[in-house]
Design a protein around this motif. Structure first.
Motif, PDB file in Angstrom:
ATOM      1  N   MET A   1      55.104 -25.774 -85.997  1.00 16.82           N
ATOM      2  CA  MET A   1      54.848 -24.348 -85.852  1.00 16.82           C
ATOM      3  C   MET A   1      55.615 -23.767 -84.676  1.00 16.82           C
ATOM      4  O   MET A   1      55.513 -24.249 -83.555  1.00 16.82           O
ATOM      5  CB  MET A   1      53.350 -24.103 -85.669  1.00 16.82           C
ATOM      6  CG  MET A   1      52.497 -24.700 -86.791  1.00 16.82           C
ATOM      7  SD  MET A   1      50.740 -24.422 -86.560  1.00 16.82           S
ATOM      8  CE  MET A   1      50.630 -22.730 -87.098  1.00 16.82           C
TER       9      MET A   1
ATOM     10  N   PHE B   1      56.581 -19.850 -82.940  1.00 15.85           N
ATOM     11  CA  PHE B   1      56.122 -18.475 -82.947  1.00 15.85           C
ATOM     12  C   PHE B   1      57.045 -17.601 -82.098  1.00 15.85           C
ATOM     13  O   PHE B   1      57.626 -18.072 -81.124  1.00 15.85           O
ATOM     14  CB  PHE B   1      54.699 -18.378 -82.366  1.00 15.85           C
ATOM     15  CG  PHE B   1      53.717 -19.297 -83.021  1.00 15.85           C
ATOM     16  CD1 PHE B   1      53.520 -20.579 -82.533  1.00 15.85           C
ATOM     17  CD2 PHE B   1      53.000 -18.895 -84.123  1.00 15.85           C
ATOM     18  CE1 PHE B   1      52.619 -21.437 -83.134  1.00 15.85           C
ATOM     19  CE2 PHE B   1      52.095 -19.744 -84.731  1.00 15.85           C
ATOM     20  CZ  PHE B   1      51.907 -21.016 -84.245  1.00 15.85           C
TER      21      PHE B   1
ATOM     22  N   TYR C   1      56.898 -14.036 -79.889  1.00 18.03           N
ATOM     23  CA  TYR C   1      56.026 -13.046 -79.285  1.00 18.03           C
ATOM     24  C   TYR C   1      56.869 -11.952 -78.623  1.00 18.03           C
ATOM     25  O   TYR C   1      58.005 -12.185 -78.199  1.00 18.03           O
ATOM     26  CB  TYR C   1      55.150 -13.680 -78.186  1.00 18.03           C
ATOM     27  CG  TYR C   1      53.983 -14.492 -78.685  1.00 18.03           C
ATOM     28  CD1 TYR C   1      54.140 -15.834 -79.031  1.00 18.03           C
ATOM     29  CD2 TYR C   1      52.714 -13.927 -78.802  1.00 18.03           C
ATOM     30  CE1 TYR C   1      53.059 -16.584 -79.469  1.00 18.03           C
ATOM     31  CE2 TYR C   1      51.634 -14.668 -79.239  1.00 18.03           C
ATOM     32  CZ  TYR C   1      51.814 -15.996 -79.573  1.00 18.03           C
ATOM     33  OH  TYR C   1      50.748 -16.743 -80.005  1.00 18.03           O
TER      34      TYR C   1
ATOM     35  N   LEU D   1      50.810 -10.540 -74.479  1.00 16.64           N
ATOM     36  CA  LEU D   1      51.682 -11.004 -75.544  1.00 16.64           C
ATOM     37  C   LEU D   1      51.187 -10.525 -76.904  1.00 16.64           C
ATOM     38  O   LEU D   1      49.991 -10.584 -77.203  1.00 16.64           O
ATOM     39  CB  LEU D   1      51.723 -12.529 -75.557  1.00 16.64           C
ATOM     40  CG  LEU D   1      52.601 -13.224 -74.521  1.00 16.64           C
ATOM     41  CD1 LEU D   1      52.072 -13.031 -73.125  1.00 16.64           C
ATOM     42  CD2 LEU D   1      52.752 -14.690 -74.840  1.00 16.64           C
TER      43      LEU D   1
ATOM     44  N   ALA E   1      53.558 -24.819 -80.902  1.00 17.31           N
ATOM     45  CA  ALA E   1      52.164 -25.223 -80.818  1.00 17.31           C
ATOM     46  C   ALA E   1      52.063 -26.722 -80.651  1.00 17.31           C
ATOM     47  O   ALA E   1      52.833 -27.482 -81.226  1.00 17.31           O
ATOM     48  CB  ALA E   1      51.411 -24.780 -82.056  1.00 17.31           C
TER      49      ALA E   1
ATOM     50  N   ALA F   1      45.475 -30.574 -80.093  1.00 14.87           N
ATOM     51  CA  ALA F   1      44.593 -30.705 -81.243  1.00 14.87           C
ATOM     52  C   ALA F   1      44.597 -29.429 -82.071  1.00 14.87           C
ATOM     53  O   ALA F   1      44.351 -28.348 -81.548  1.00 14.87           O
ATOM     54  CB  ALA F   1      43.166 -30.997 -80.760  1.00 14.87           C
ATOM     55  N   ARG F   2      44.941 -29.553 -83.349  1.00 12.18           N
ATOM     56  CA  ARG F   2      44.983 -28.422 -84.274  1.00 12.18           C
ATOM     57  C   ARG F   2      45.925 -27.321 -83.798  1.00 12.18           C
ATOM     58  O   ARG F   2      45.772 -26.163 -84.148  1.00 12.18           O
ATOM     59  CB  ARG F   2      43.576 -27.886 -84.528  1.00 12.18           C
ATOM     60  CG  ARG F   2      42.642 -28.963 -85.056  1.00 12.18           C
ATOM     61  CD  ARG F   2      41.247 -28.432 -85.340  1.00 12.18           C
ATOM     62  NE  ARG F   2      41.234 -27.569 -86.507  1.00 12.18           N
ATOM     63  CZ  ARG F   2      40.136 -27.004 -86.967  1.00 12.18           C
ATOM     64  NH1 ARG F   2      38.986 -27.206 -86.388  1.00 12.18           N
ATOM     65  NH2 ARG F   2      40.185 -26.209 -88.023  1.00 12.18           N
ATOM     66  N   GLY F   3      46.879 -27.699 -82.982  1.00  9.39           N
ATOM     67  CA  GLY F   3      47.928 -26.752 -82.597  1.00  9.39           C
ATOM     68  C   GLY F   3      47.464 -25.599 -81.740  1.00  9.39           C
ATOM     69  O   GLY F   3      48.077 -24.539 -81.755  1.00  9.39           O
ATOM     70  N   ALA F   4      46.411 -25.777 -80.953  1.00  9.53           N
ATOM     71  CA  ALA F   4      45.864 -24.639 -80.231  1.00  9.53           C
ATOM     72  C   ALA F   4      46.526 -24.386 -78.895  1.00  9.53           C
ATOM     73  O   ALA F   4      46.296 -23.362 -78.291  1.00  9.53           O
ATOM     74  CB  ALA F   4      44.365 -24.830 -80.021  1.00  9.53           C
ATOM     75  N   LYS F   5      47.341 -25.306 -78.391  1.00 10.89           N
ATOM     76  CA  LYS F   5      48.014 -25.090 -77.118  1.00 10.89           C
ATOM     77  C   LYS F   5      49.432 -24.619 -77.393  1.00 10.89           C
ATOM     78  O   LYS F   5      50.131 -25.137 -78.250  1.00 10.89           O
ATOM     79  CB  LYS F   5      48.054 -26.385 -76.306  1.00 10.89           C
ATOM     80  CG  LYS F   5      46.696 -26.947 -75.971  1.00 10.89           C
ATOM     81  CD  LYS F   5      46.828 -28.237 -75.190  1.00 10.89           C
ATOM     82  CE  LYS F   5      45.476 -28.855 -74.945  1.00 10.89           C
ATOM     83  NZ  LYS F   5      45.581 -30.147 -74.225  1.00 10.89           N
ATOM     84  N   LEU F   6      49.835 -23.639 -76.635  1.00  6.36           N
ATOM     85  CA  LEU F   6      51.175 -23.099 -76.806  1.00  6.36           C
ATOM     86  C   LEU F   6      52.041 -23.409 -75.593  1.00  6.36           C
ATOM     87  O   LEU F   6      51.573 -23.347 -74.452  1.00  6.36           O
ATOM     88  CB  LEU F   6      51.125 -21.585 -77.003  1.00  6.36           C
ATOM     89  CG  LEU F   6      50.497 -21.060 -78.281  1.00  6.36           C
ATOM     90  CD1 LEU F   6      50.590 -19.548 -78.321  1.00  6.36           C
ATOM     91  CD2 LEU F   6      51.145 -21.670 -79.505  1.00  6.36           C
ATOM     92  N   PHE F   7      53.285 -23.728 -75.863  1.00  6.44           N
ATOM     93  CA  PHE F   7      54.278 -23.893 -74.818  1.00  6.44           C
ATOM     94  C   PHE F   7      55.371 -22.868 -75.088  1.00  6.44           C
ATOM     95  O   PHE F   7      55.800 -22.683 -76.225  1.00  6.44           O
ATOM     96  CB  PHE F   7      54.822 -25.317 -74.804  1.00  6.44           C
ATOM     97  CG  PHE F   7      53.762 -26.326 -74.484  1.00  6.44           C
ATOM     98  CD1 PHE F   7      53.032 -26.931 -75.498  1.00  6.44           C
ATOM     99  CD2 PHE F   7      53.456 -26.649 -73.176  1.00  6.44           C
ATOM    100  CE1 PHE F   7      52.029 -27.846 -75.214  1.00  6.44           C
ATOM    101  CE2 PHE F   7      52.461 -27.564 -72.876  1.00  6.44           C
ATOM    102  CZ  PHE F   7      51.739 -28.158 -73.899  1.00  6.44           C
ATOM    103  N   PHE F   8      55.805 -22.215 -74.011  1.00  8.83           N
ATOM    104  CA  PHE F   8      56.693 -21.082 -74.151  1.00  8.83           C
ATOM    105  C   PHE F   8      58.075 -21.355 -73.590  1.00  8.83           C
ATOM    106  O   PHE F   8      58.229 -22.116 -72.610  1.00  8.83           O
ATOM    107  CB  PHE F   8      56.112 -19.874 -73.404  1.00  8.83           C
ATOM    108  CG  PHE F   8      54.898 -19.283 -74.052  1.00  8.83           C
ATOM    109  CD1 PHE F   8      53.633 -19.775 -73.771  1.00  8.83           C
ATOM    110  CD2 PHE F   8      55.019 -18.228 -74.941  1.00  8.83           C
ATOM    111  CE1 PHE F   8      52.509 -19.233 -74.366  1.00  8.83           C
ATOM    112  CE2 PHE F   8      53.903 -17.669 -75.542  1.00  8.83           C
ATOM    113  CZ  PHE F   8      52.650 -18.168 -75.262  1.00  8.83           C
ATOM    114  N   GLY F   9      59.063 -20.708 -74.193  1.00 10.81           N
ATOM    115  CA  GLY F   9      60.368 -20.621 -73.571  1.00 10.81           C
ATOM    116  C   GLY F   9      60.303 -19.650 -72.407  1.00 10.81           C
ATOM    117  O   GLY F   9      59.279 -18.999 -72.173  1.00 10.81           O
TER     118      GLY F   9
END
Lengths: 114, 115
Positions: free
Chosen positions: B31, B33, B35, B43, B96, B99-107
Motif C-alpha cells: 500500500m 498513499f 497526501y 494531511l 503502510a 499490523a494491518r498496515g496501520a502505521k505510516l512512514f512518509f517521504g
C-alpha cells in the motif's frame, strides 16, 4: 465521517515547562498514532497505542489512550527546543482493512522557546 | 520501517503546467498513499496507489487532476495537472507498515508553489 479534534492548535512555551496535547473524537479507533513533523520534512511516527487505557513513554513524552479508545493525550515533561514541531494524531479503523481507514487530526503547532 | 525517497523536494511552477512527483521505496510494499498538506494544515489523503490497478481516489480528488502510476511494488508517481495557485501545497507519499498496515512512514515531501 470520523473526526479527530486536536487541542490546542498552537502552543508556545518556555524551555523546561510541561505541556499536554489532546486528541479527541466521538468515534472509537482500533489504534491511535502520534506523529511529529518538522519543517521541510514528512511526519515521523512517534508511537502507536492500541489498548484502551494504555500508557507509553518515550523519554520525556508520555502517551495515553483513553479507556474507551476515543481519545488520547501527549504529555511532554521539561520541554526542550528540539521538541518544536507539528504534532499530529491519527486514528486507525479497520472497517475496510488497512491504513485507508487512517484519520488525521489538524495538528498542534508547538514552539519551545529557549 | 521503510526508507522513502521523494523528488523533487520542491518546485516552483507556472499556472497551467503539470508536475510529476516520484516516490521510491527501499522495499516492496503493498500500500502506497499520496497526501496533500496545505500550509499550516494537517494531511488530506488524495488517493491510494494500487499496484496493477487504478488508484483509488478520495472525495474531492479526481484522476484527471491527479493521475497516479504504480508500475511496481517499490515505485509510484503523482502528477498534479493543469496547476493553479490553489494547488500550492506539500505533497507527501507514504507507505503502510505494521499490523494491518496501520502505521505510516512518509517521504520528506514535495513543496510545490504555483505562480
Amino acid at each position: 465521517t470520523q473526526l479527530l479534534e486536536q487541542s490546542p492548535q498552537f502552543l508556545s512555551i518556555q524551555e523546561g515547562e510541561n505541556l499536554t496535547v489532546y486528541c479527541n473524537s466521538s468515534s472509537v479507533f482500533s489504534s491511535l498514532q502520534w506523529y511529529r513533523q518538522e519543517p521541510g520534512e514528512g511526519p515521523v511516527l512517534l508511537v502507536t497505542v492500541v489498548t484502551g487505557g494504555e500508557v507509553k513513554k518515550l523519554k520525556r513524552l508520555t502517551f495515553q489512550f483513553g479507556d474507551a479508545r476515543k481519545d488520547s493525550s501527549l504529555h511532554i515533561t521539561a520541554a526542550q527546543p528540539g521538541d518544536t514541531g507539528l504534532y499530529l494524531c491519527a486514528g486507525a479503523t479497520f472497517s475496510g482493512g488497512g491504513a485507508d481507514g487512517l484519520t488525521f487530526g489538524k495538528g498542534t503547532h508547538l514552539i519551545i522557546q529557549p | 520501517s521503510a526508507v522513502i525517497s521523494q523528488k523533487p523536494s520542491r518546485d516552483i511552477c507556472q499556472r497551467g503546467t503539470s508536475l510529476t512527483i516520484q516516490c521510491q521505496v527501499d522495499s516492496q510494499v503493498t500500500m502506497m498513499f499520496w497526501y496533500r498538506q496545505q500550509p499550516g494544515q494537517s494531511l488530506t489523503l488524495i488517493a491510494t496507489a494500487n499496484q496493477g490497478s487504478e488508484a483509488t481516489y478520495e472525495s474531492g480528488f479526481v484522476i484527471d487532476k491527479f493521475p497516479i502510476s504504480r508500475p511496481n511494488l517499490t515505485f509510484s508517481t503523482l502528477t498534479v495537472s493543469n496547476m493553479s495557485p490553489e494547488d500550492s501545497s506539500i505533497y507527501l507519499c507514504s507507505v503502510a507498515s505494521g499490523a494491518r498496515g496501520a502505521k505510516l512512514f512518509f517521504g520528506s515531501g514535495t513543496q510545490l508553489s504555483v505562480l
